[in-house]
Each structure stands twice: as C-alpha cells, then as structure tokens.
Motif scaffolding. Sequence first.
Motif: not given
Length: 335
Positions: A294-323
Amino acid sequence: MTEPINVVVTGAAGQIAYSLLYQLAVGSVFGPEQPINLRLLDIELMMNVLQGVVMELEDLALPLLREILPTADPAVAFKDADAAFLVGAMPRKQGMERKDLLAANVNIFKDQGEALDKFARKDVKVLVVGNPANTNALICSHYAPSIPKENFTAMTRLDQNRAQALVASHLGVQVDQVKNVIIWGNHSSTQYPDVTHATVNLSKTGKGVISVPEAVKDNEWLNGEFVSAIQKRGAAVIAARKMSSAMSAAKAAGDHMRDWFNGTKDGQWVSMGVVSDGSYGIPKDIVFSFPVTIKNKKFSIVQGLEISDFSRSKLNITAEELGEECKEARQVLKP
C-alpha cells in the motif's frame, strides 16, 4: 490545524466496536495528530446501550476525539464519511451454517452500500468486518456504483495475525520477527494461510533472516496442523467464549485501516480481501484475500509469487466457495 476526518463504525454498541473505538479515539489507527469525528451507527433497539458507549468515549477525555454522533439513521452516519468500519452484522453462533449467516446479513450490507453511495465521500475507505465479510463487501460495493470498487475491502487481517502469532510461537520468537504471512481467499474455514514466502528473523541464533519453511523444517506441520489451526481458529474461539472474536477482531480492523491510510513498509505486505483483478488465476469480481502493498492509500496486489501445486489446490477450494457465496447472495437479495 489538521481537519478532523469522519469515521463511521456500524454495530457501534457491539463487542468488536467496544474494543475498536478506543483505538480510533486515541490515535492508534489514523495517527497521533489526526483528529476524528466518530459516527456511531446501530439499530434503534441498541440506542440506550450506545448512549452508554458515548458516555465512556466522552469520559476518556481524548483531545483527538472532536465529535461523537450516535444514530440509527444511515443517512446521518455516512454523510461525508472518510472511512467506514462495517462491523454491524448478525454474529455467527455455534452450529450456524455460513449460508444462514449470509441470508441474515446480505440485506444489511445492501442497505449500507446504498447509503454509502448517496452520502459518503467518493474516496471513502470501507472495511467490512461483519461476516461473511468477503461477500458482504462485494454486495456493499455493488450497491455503491459511484464509489470505486477498490475502496471496498474485507478483513482477513485477523487471520494473518493469527497465522503470524502461531508461527512465532512454534519457532519461539517474538511475533514481530515473522513477516509476509499470506492469507489467500475467503475469511472462512477454506482460507489458505500460506507461509511459503514468509520470513523470520533468527538473528539471536546467528542464522539471520531466513524463510519460514527453512526455519520450521516440517512441511507436514506447515501443510497440515498449521493450516487447519488457522482455518478453525474462529470456531475454536466461539466454542470457548460462546461468542465470536471481539478484542482480536478489533485489533485487526485497526491494523487493516492503519496500513491502508499510512502504507506498508518497504519489502513487506499485508493480506486484504479486495475485488479480484484476475491475479493468480482467481476469477475476477469476487472479493478475495491477496497479499498487497500500500502506498498513498492505494493498494497493489503483490505479483510474481510462485504458487506450488499444493497452494494452487487450496486457492481453488476457497475461490470456489466464494463463487458459491456470490450465487447465494444474489438469490437472497430482493429485486
């Protein structure tokens, strides 16, 4: 002299607000030189209780607190608001399903979105604390079309604080020595607390700053017990207190808004539920927790982080719930 800012707290007679209001009044959130006008919104039934809260705020005798306005009228509460903590919601009770909680709360946040749209400043910063926070933030934003979507956020800072504290305890270090823990997704039992990119300062042992996985040396614990403990922490508090988290939730709300107004430190990020722009393959237009700077009251999503297969499976589960939550919310909303 610095002009006071107008800060709204909904559910102002409740437990979370009771812990939050002192932080706001003493300057812990907006700074020791920023005066504030507090707008305290609650339902008519709670006005007598709210008057007692007002008396306590007056008795604090704090110079930053310029005006205190208790009201049951959203038009009065949100007029010219600079910041809003949307705390008021039906609390989750033991054994309550999230979809039942959603149905009970969705119309509250529809009404508050409409009030924000009509009466608040267009650069108002809105933090939704009342659960289900992610979807409530989306509903609120939808009914405030004249306010940018990025001005609506949901609180996952409590989960970040919990995860940071658990890692610190496990490693036997002070909590401020652990940095860049991420909470991905929903503020629910599907959230993914991720320490893959987190660091810990072990200078007292001569190792310096190293990654948390390197320090823990136990991927089974990190991917199992640790994740489960954070996902279920809210339910554990309810089981023990017979009520939702209050003191820790208020602290996290203050942390969230303080960083939003004042920015993050170089090399550090925080977790916030924000409207997805498609980063990391997450569907657009759901409110999803990402690591942000966050800078000057505006946020930016951190980009370029490596996402493992384990992490990807977890992201998919929570995204599906939000949908699914979004679909349920649309069904509950009246035309």
